[in-house]
Design an enzyme around this catalytic site. Sequence first.
Site, PDB file in Angstrom:
ATOM      1  CB  VAL A 254     100.700   9.244  45.148  1.00 25.25           C
ATOM      2  CG1 VAL A 254     100.484   9.799  43.743  1.00 25.25           C
ATOM      3  CG2 VAL A 254     101.715  10.067  45.918  1.00 25.25           C
TER       4      VAL A 254
ATOM      5  CB  VAL B  32      83.198  -1.867  40.065  1.00 29.15           C
ATOM      6  CG1 VAL B  32      82.814  -0.917  41.195  1.00 29.15           C
ATOM      7  CG2 VAL B  32      84.093  -2.980  40.579  1.00 29.15           C
TER       8      VAL B  32
ATOM      9  CG  ASN C 112      91.875   3.881  40.226  1.00 29.40           C
ATOM     10  OD1 ASN C 112      91.203   2.846  40.262  1.00 29.40           O
ATOM     11  ND2 ASN C 112      91.369   5.037  39.798  1.00 29.40           N
TER      12      ASN C 112
ATOM     13  CE1 TYR D 180      90.823  -1.707  30.997  1.00 29.66           C
ATOM     14  CE2 TYR D 180      89.652  -3.799  30.983  1.00 29.66           C
ATOM     15  CZ  TYR D 180      90.089  -2.673  31.655  1.00 29.66           C
ATOM     16  OH  TYR D 180      89.788  -2.516  32.988  1.00 29.66           O
TER      17      TYR D 180
ATOM     18  CB  SER E  59      82.689   3.059  37.615  1.00 28.41           C
ATOM     19  OG  SER E  59      83.177   2.456  36.438  1.00 28.41           O
TER      20      SER E  59
ATOM     21  CG  ASP F 157      94.696  13.655  28.592  1.00 28.51           C
ATOM     22  OD1 ASP F 157      94.721  12.447  28.944  1.00 28.51           O
ATOM     23  OD2 ASP F 157      94.167  14.042  27.542  1.00 28.51           O
TER      24      ASP F 157
ATOM     25  CE  LYS G  38      93.203  -2.003  33.641  1.00 29.35           C
ATOM     26  NZ  LYS G  38      93.546  -1.153  34.794  1.00 29.35           N
TER      27      LYS G  38
HETATM   28  N1  LIG Z   1      84.616  -0.173  36.719  1.00 30.81           N
HETATM   29  C1  LIG Z   1      84.888  -1.435  36.446  1.00 30.81           C
HETATM   30  O1  LIG Z   1      83.982  -2.226  36.167  1.00 30.81           O
HETATM   31  C2  LIG Z   1      86.303  -1.928  36.500  1.00 30.81           C
HETATM   32  C3  LIG Z   1      86.527  -3.313  36.480  1.00 30.81           C
HETATM   33  C4  LIG Z   1      87.830  -3.779  36.530  1.00 30.81           C
HETATM   34  C5  LIG Z   1      88.885  -2.894  36.613  1.00 30.81           C
HETATM   35  N2  LIG Z   1      88.651  -1.551  36.627  1.00 30.81           N
HETATM   36  C6  LIG Z   1      89.799  -0.650  36.672  1.00 30.81           C
HETATM   37  O2  LIG Z   1      89.656   0.254  37.758  1.00 30.81           O
HETATM   38  C7  LIG Z   1      90.274   1.495  37.438  1.00 30.81           C
HETATM   39  C8  LIG Z   1      89.293   2.627  37.692  1.00 30.81           C
HETATM   40  O3  LIG Z   1      88.148   2.453  36.882  1.00 30.81           O
HETATM   41  P1  LIG Z   1      86.785   3.242  37.140  1.00 30.81           P
HETATM   42  O4  LIG Z   1      85.702   2.353  36.703  1.00 30.81           O
HETATM   43  O5  LIG Z   1      86.783   3.798  38.509  1.00 30.81           O
HETATM   44  O6  LIG Z   1      86.922   4.440  36.090  1.00 30.81           O
HETATM   45  P2  LIG Z   1      86.108   5.809  36.024  1.00 30.81           P
HETATM   46  O7  LIG Z   1      84.936   5.802  36.938  1.00 30.81           O
HETATM   47  O8  LIG Z   1      85.885   6.067  34.593  1.00 30.81           O
HETATM   48  O9  LIG Z   1      87.142   6.881  36.638  1.00 30.81           O
HETATM   49  C9  LIG Z   1      88.316   7.095  35.967  1.00 30.81           C
HETATM   50  C10 LIG Z   1      89.220   8.068  36.731  1.00 30.81           C
HETATM   51  O10 LIG Z   1      90.420   8.154  35.989  1.00 30.81           O
HETATM   52  C11 LIG Z   1      90.583   9.484  35.518  1.00 30.81           C
HETATM   53  N3  LIG Z   1      91.035   9.468  34.141  1.00 30.81           N
HETATM   54  C12 LIG Z   1      90.454   8.855  33.099  1.00 30.81           C
HETATM   55  N4  LIG Z   1      91.150   9.101  31.988  1.00 30.81           N
HETATM   56  C13 LIG Z   1      92.159   9.902  32.342  1.00 30.81           C
HETATM   57  C14 LIG Z   1      93.216  10.506  31.648  1.00 30.81           C
HETATM   58  N5  LIG Z   1      93.352  10.375  30.328  1.00 30.81           N
HETATM   59  N6  LIG Z   1      94.096  11.262  32.324  1.00 30.81           N
HETATM   60  C15 LIG Z   1      93.964  11.450  33.657  1.00 30.81           C
HETATM   61  N7  LIG Z   1      92.985  10.902  34.374  1.00 30.81           N
HETATM   62  C16 LIG Z   1      92.096  10.145  33.728  1.00 30.81           C
HETATM   63  C17 LIG Z   1      89.231  10.126  35.594  1.00 30.81           C
HETATM   64  O11 LIG Z   1      89.459  11.515  35.714  1.00 30.81           O
HETATM   65  P3  LIG Z   1      88.376  12.608  35.265  1.00 30.81           P
HETATM   66  O12 LIG Z   1      87.268  12.476  36.259  1.00 30.81           O
HETATM   67  O13 LIG Z   1      89.086  13.886  35.385  1.00 30.81           O
HETATM   68  O14 LIG Z   1      87.962  12.241  33.878  1.00 30.81           O
HETATM   69  C18 LIG Z   1      88.646   9.463  36.827  1.00 30.81           C
HETATM   70  O15 LIG Z   1      89.145  10.076  37.986  1.00 30.81           O
HETATM   71  C19 LIG Z   1      90.728   1.374  35.985  1.00 30.81           C
HETATM   72  O16 LIG Z   1      92.105   1.065  35.958  1.00 30.81           O
HETATM   73  C20 LIG Z   1      89.920   0.225  35.447  1.00 30.81           C
HETATM   74  O17 LIG Z   1      90.571  -0.421  34.392  1.00 30.81           O
HETATM   75  C21 LIG Z   1      87.374  -1.050  36.584  1.00 30.81           C
END
Ligand SMILES: NC(=O)c1ccc[n+]([C@@H]2O[C@H](COP(=O)([O-])OP(=O)(O)OC[C@H]3O[C@@H](n4cnc5c(N)ncnc54)[C@H](OP(=O)(O)O)[C@@H]3O)[C@@H](O)[C@H]2O)c1
Length: 345
Positions: free
Chosen positions: A65, A252, A146, A219, A254, A119, A223
Amino acid sequence: MSIAEYFSSITQSKLGQSLLVGSVLIGVFKITTFSLSVVSLVFDLFILPATNYSKYGAKKGNWAVITGASDGLGKEYALQLAAKGLNIVLISRTQSKLELLATDIESKYKVSTKIIAFDASTDEDENYLKISNAIDGLPVTVLINNVGQSHSIPVPFVETELKELTDIVTINNLVTLKITQTVLPVIKQTLNQDKKIRGLILTMGSFGGLFPTAYLATYSGSKAFLQNWSNALAGELAPEKIDVELVLSYLVTSAMSKIKRPSLLIPNAKNFVKSAINSVGYRGGAQERFATNTPYWTHALMHFAVANSVGIYSKIANTINFNMHKSIRVRALKKAARLANEKKD
Ligand SMILES: NC(=O)c1ccc[n+]([C@@H]2O[C@H](COP(=O)([O-])OP(=O)(O)OC[C@H]3O[C@@H](n4cnc5c(N)ncnc54)[C@H](OP(=O)(O)O)[C@@H]3O)[C@@H](O)[C@H]2O)c1
């Protein structure tokens, strides 16, 4: 008294001799533990074999999941775990993105998928009911926590909009815990029925939580909360053959990070997730932490270097981090002003 006479008088006294022996022993202990952690870091990052997912039921009909699964890291977790032979339950906000990804996964990897859209900023009973109905009777072994939200740009705490503050804590903490409470009994049931396999709960932490991060205070706190929660759960579930791990990451590329171009320090989601899922049970750069992994090699070296020099919680680390986020805020505000002007013209 000369310096030589002073040292000789110290080494001749019982107290002096005990202090000297104590200091040498502490020094030897510190050097040994540091050397061992360097060796362990190198083994974790570059030598040990990739995690074998057959222990988590891959290719045996078991399910993972994944939350926040339609984009970024979550999408990569879904694709890469499907490639290992797990069926996938995809959870995120946007039904259409989930449908596209599910079709892609099924055709590429010949595994089954289920999708659940809601959501996560709304802590509704109905959301958890959707999950429990979808996974009822499924042999789930893996949960990837995630989904997460950060601040749209670095912001002083007092100016953080209430909705942003509430959404961050709701999504990153409350909903993540409640999803885990929904999925964990099903993992336990699966392991009761098949004594040969293990369970796995991975939760996405962040360097934003590892280091107290000014201008991302909410944030950062959310975390850091996951760090202790996940570590506590790791101890609690170890006797039940469920591996629990917090995964730490610097930036990363994104949608969340708003960074498009990868670099040495900022991998793309594919390479980051590859490092995370191939090193379950290792610590990478998080050598000082139980049940925690900083898997990507440049992030790991950064984590390890700070932890073994100035320290994660030091003023110096805090100040460097603050200055970095101050300058990100200045650039973000300039960009927002430029975009607003372009709109007017
Ligand atoms: N990117 C980085 O630099 C980074 C660094 C450290 C840690 N992280 C952690 O890694 C994880 C993933 O980050 P990411 O960068 O991959 O994020 P992302 O690219 O913005 O993707 C977020 C995902 O979460 C979903 N999501 C966001 N808000 C939501 C909500 N309110 N309800 C349901 N689904 C929701 C989005 O769905 P939709 O597509 O439907 O909007 C998407 O599938 C997070 O926990 C983040 O804190 C990221």
